[in-house]
Write an enzyme that holds these catalytic residues in place. Structure first.
Site, PDB file in Angstrom:
ATOM      1  N   HIS A 106      42.183  45.781  51.523  1.00 56.17           N
ATOM      2  CA  HIS A 106      42.219  44.910  52.696  1.00 56.17           C
ATOM      3  C   HIS A 106      42.647  45.642  53.959  1.00 56.17           C
ATOM      4  CE1 HIS A 106      42.551  41.322  49.734  1.00 56.17           C
ATOM      5  NE2 HIS A 106      41.294  41.610  50.013  1.00 56.17           N
ATOM      6  N   HIS A 133      31.515  39.786  45.978  1.00 53.21           N
ATOM      7  CA  HIS A 133      32.372  39.230  44.918  1.00 53.21           C
ATOM      8  C   HIS A 133      33.577  38.592  45.603  1.00 53.21           C
ATOM      9  CE1 HIS A 133      29.862  42.210  42.908  1.00 53.21           C
ATOM     10  NE2 HIS A 133      30.087  41.564  41.783  1.00 53.21           N
ATOM     11  N   SER A 157      39.645  38.590  50.636  1.00 52.53           N
ATOM     12  CA  SER A 157      38.894  39.210  51.733  1.00 52.53           C
ATOM     13  C   SER A 157      38.145  38.196  52.589  1.00 52.53           C
ATOM     14  CB  SER A 157      37.940  40.274  51.180  1.00 52.53           C
ATOM     15  OG  SER A 157      37.216  39.799  50.062  1.00 52.53           O
ATOM     16  N   GLU A 205      29.889  34.371  45.001  1.00 50.38           N
ATOM     17  CA  GLU A 205      30.834  34.343  43.882  1.00 50.38           C
ATOM     18  C   GLU A 205      30.174  33.621  42.713  1.00 50.38           C
ATOM     19  OE1 GLU A 205      33.404  34.816  41.190  1.00 50.38           O
ATOM     20  OE2 GLU A 205      33.762  35.780  43.138  1.00 50.38           O
ATOM     21  N   ASP A 248      25.026  35.645  41.766  1.00 49.29           N
ATOM     22  CA  ASP A 248      25.299  37.068  41.592  1.00 49.29           C
ATOM     23  C   ASP A 248      25.263  37.774  42.942  1.00 49.29           C
ATOM     24  OD1 ASP A 248      23.796  39.944  41.170  1.00 49.29           O
ATOM     25  OD2 ASP A 248      25.320  39.550  39.632  1.00 49.29           O
ATOM     26  N   GLY A 249      26.339  38.440  43.281  1.00 52.14           N
ATOM     27  CA  GLY A 249      26.446  39.074  44.592  1.00 52.14           C
ATOM     28  C   GLY A 249      25.542  40.267  44.780  1.00 52.14           C
ATOM     29  N   ASP A 292      33.224  44.577  45.553  1.00 53.81           N
ATOM     30  CA  ASP A 292      34.371  44.871  44.688  1.00 53.81           C
ATOM     31  C   ASP A 292      34.324  44.052  43.398  1.00 53.81           C
ATOM     32  OD1 ASP A 292      34.881  42.525  46.090  1.00 53.81           O
ATOM     33  OD2 ASP A 292      37.055  42.790  45.986  1.00 53.81           O
TER      34      ASP A 292
END
Length: 282
Positions: free
Chosen positions: A19, A42, A103, A121, A146-147, A167
């Site tokens: 971050h 994600h 995030s 997500e 699905d990212g 991530d």
């Protein structure tokens, strides 16, 4: 991986590094008046309580944000960490560390009205919390999907400026290869975007291969920054983490040269290690 819940690890040393880097990059993007899009592949739940059963079970935050929180007001704290910690204080105005942001929340606190975000997500419970957090923000579009697929579809952005954070949990070993492939595919569509890739340090051979895959990717201008709280080992779980940054902003490496030693001193209590490496030149 639908078994993974970030609430167990919220505010740990990996979150602090991730971050802090994310905020530094977003601050750079905000220097220009032209809009940009923030993509989070994600996104997680977006907000975490450090007092719920999950966080209390692992207490990972004690070697992360909690140690940095105790340094609040320290005159030798690097500017990037001061800005990051200020955001954590804004979330916890009572002076007690109770909440830790994901995030997406950090991005929402920084982006302007003419910027936008795409959040992905897959986990149903995580997405439920994410939806509740951003239901009224028309600039932050969130999807339960699905990212990696989402990233491929949103590139290139209409703004022609973008920051992407990737991530995954890496509970599936194939994620390492999937990450590199996904970034390569997105970069092929939009090679001027900034791509932030977080990775855990669990097995050094895996990390070495991860680095080499980026070196061999054909992409230019790739920076790596890593912070480890403990020596490498193959049987003690995550000992550190790192960020790979494709198209890093100017002066990011210079800032990290000051930030990482401070984090080593505070989070690893002078132990551990840090490193910065330019994997591929511009």
């Amino acid at each position: 991986m639908l078994s993974y819940r970030h609430g167990f690890h919220a505010g740990n040393h990996a979150d602090v590094l991730k971050h802090c880097v994310l905020m530094s990059v977003l601050e750079y993007m905000l220097q220009k008046i032209t809009p940009f899009v923030y993509v989070d592949t994600h996104a997680g739940a977006g907000m975490y309580s450090l007092q719920d059963d999950w966080a209390e079970k692992t207490r990972d935050y004690e070697t992360g944000i909690s140690r940095l929180w105790q340094q609040s007001g320290s005159p030798d704290m690097p500017p990037a960490l001061q800005a990051y910690l200020q955001k954590i204080h804004e979330l916890n105005p009572g002076g007690e560390l109770q909440q830790y942001p994901g995030s997406p929340w950090i991005a929402q606190a920084m982006l302007r009205k003419h910027d936008r975000a795409r959040l992905f997500e897959l986990h149903p419970n995580e997405y439920k919390n994410l939806h509740e957090l951003f239901a009224r923000n028309k600039h932050f579009k969130h999807e339960q999907r699905d990212g990696f697929q989402g990233l491929n579809e949103v590139m290139p952005p209409i703004e022609r400026r973008a920051v992407t954070l990737i991530d995954p949990s890496y509970e599936v070993k194939a994620d390492y290869q999937t990450v590199v492939q996904s970034v390569k595919a997105a970069h092929k569509k939009f090679n001027s975007g900034v791509y932030l890739i977080w990775y855990p340090v669990i097995n050094r051979k895996q990390v070495d291969q991860f680095e080499q895959d980026f070196i061999n990717s054909g992409m230019k201008n790739i920076l790596l920054a890593e912070l480890s709280l403990y020596p490498d080992t193959d049987h003690a779980g995550m000992t550190g983490s790192g960020m790979v940054v494709v198209n890093p902003p100017w002066l990011l490496a210079e800032s990290l040269q000051v930030t990482l030693p401070y984090l080593q001193k505070v989070l690893a209590e002078g132990k551990g290690s840090w490193r910065i490496r330019q994997l591929v030149a511009e």
